[in-house]
Design an enzyme around this catalytic site. Structure first.
Site, short mmCIF file in Angstrom:
data_model
loop_
_atom_site.label_atom_id
_atom_site.label_comp_id
_atom_site.label_asym_id
_atom_site.label_seq_id
_atom_site.Cartn_x
_atom_site.Cartn_y
_atom_site.Cartn_z
N CYS A 47 4.71 -5.34 -8.26
CA CYS A 47 3.36 -5.24 -7.75
C CYS A 47 2.78 -3.83 -7.90
O CYS A 47 2.59 -3.35 -9.01
CB CYS A 47 3.35 -5.72 -6.30
N ARG A 61 0.81 -1.22 0.00
CA ARG A 61 0.00 0.00 0.00
C ARG A 61 0.84 1.27 0.00
O ARG A 61 0.33 2.35 -0.30
CB ARG A 61 -0.95 0.00 1.20
#
Length: 195
Positions: A119, A90
């Site tokens: 990612c 995140r």
């Protein structure tokens, strides 16, 4: 093998495996890795999150570990580094809002220095405007951002264990790709591991 000096951009709730494993692997082969985070000093920590693939529509998230910062973001000079690593999780969603993060990424791209991103790390690359005309991959949910930034999407396999190289840019969809992602990054760095 020439020792490389590598910069890693992290923040709170960086994906645990995507920060810790590359950090350790690159040190294991002899490279020097500095992990930096805006607003944190050497000796501080970022909290990590473990993202897992358990058959749901997206990854699950669990608490990770504390990951130690070992260099000062405020004074880091990207010109002194040979390569850049951007883990996912995140953290990239808010790190990309930091103008200095963007400046650092642009330095590496403009200098044609090796960049490994995995990612959601590609959110930072997209925000920095360095994907135009590049072939790369990312976590599938990042595909729209990658394509709007001018990148050409490379397919993710079922096990998210593949990686792509475009020049000195090495991208992968998630931590299951570590063996291929790091092997390809070491090739780009010119590192050789003898069997």
């Amino acid at each position: 093998m020439a020792i490389k000096k590598i910069l890693m951009l992290v923040g709170d709730y960086v994906e645990d495996y995507e920060a810790m494993v590359p950090f350790q692997m690159l040190q294991m082969v002899g490279h020097q890795v500095h992990a930096v985070c805006p607003g944190k000093l050497p000796g501080d920590h970022v909290r990590t999150a473990i993202h897992d693939f358990e058959g749901d529509q997206t990854y699950s998230e669990k608490p990770g570990h504390n990951f130690a910062i070992n260099a000062d973001f405020a004074t880091v000079d990207p010109a002194k580094y040979d390569a850049l690593v951007i883990p996912g999780g995140r953290a990239p969603e808010y790190l990309r809002l930091n103008p200095r993060v963007i400046e650092i990424v642009r330095h590496f791209a403009a200098g044609d220095k090796p960049i490994a991103s995995v990612c959601h790390g590609q959110q930072i690359l997209a925000a920095a405007g360095v994907l135009d005309g590049r072939q790369c991959t990312a976590y599938p949910a990042v595909r729209p951002e990658l394509e709007r930034a001018g990148g050409t999407w490379c397919e993710v396999n079922e096990t998210v264990s593949n990686a792509y190289v475009d020049g000195k840019l090495v991208t992968a969809p998630a931590w299951p790709a570590h063996p291929e992602w790091m092997r390809k990054f070491l090739d780009v760095l010119g590192s050789r591991i003898e069997p």
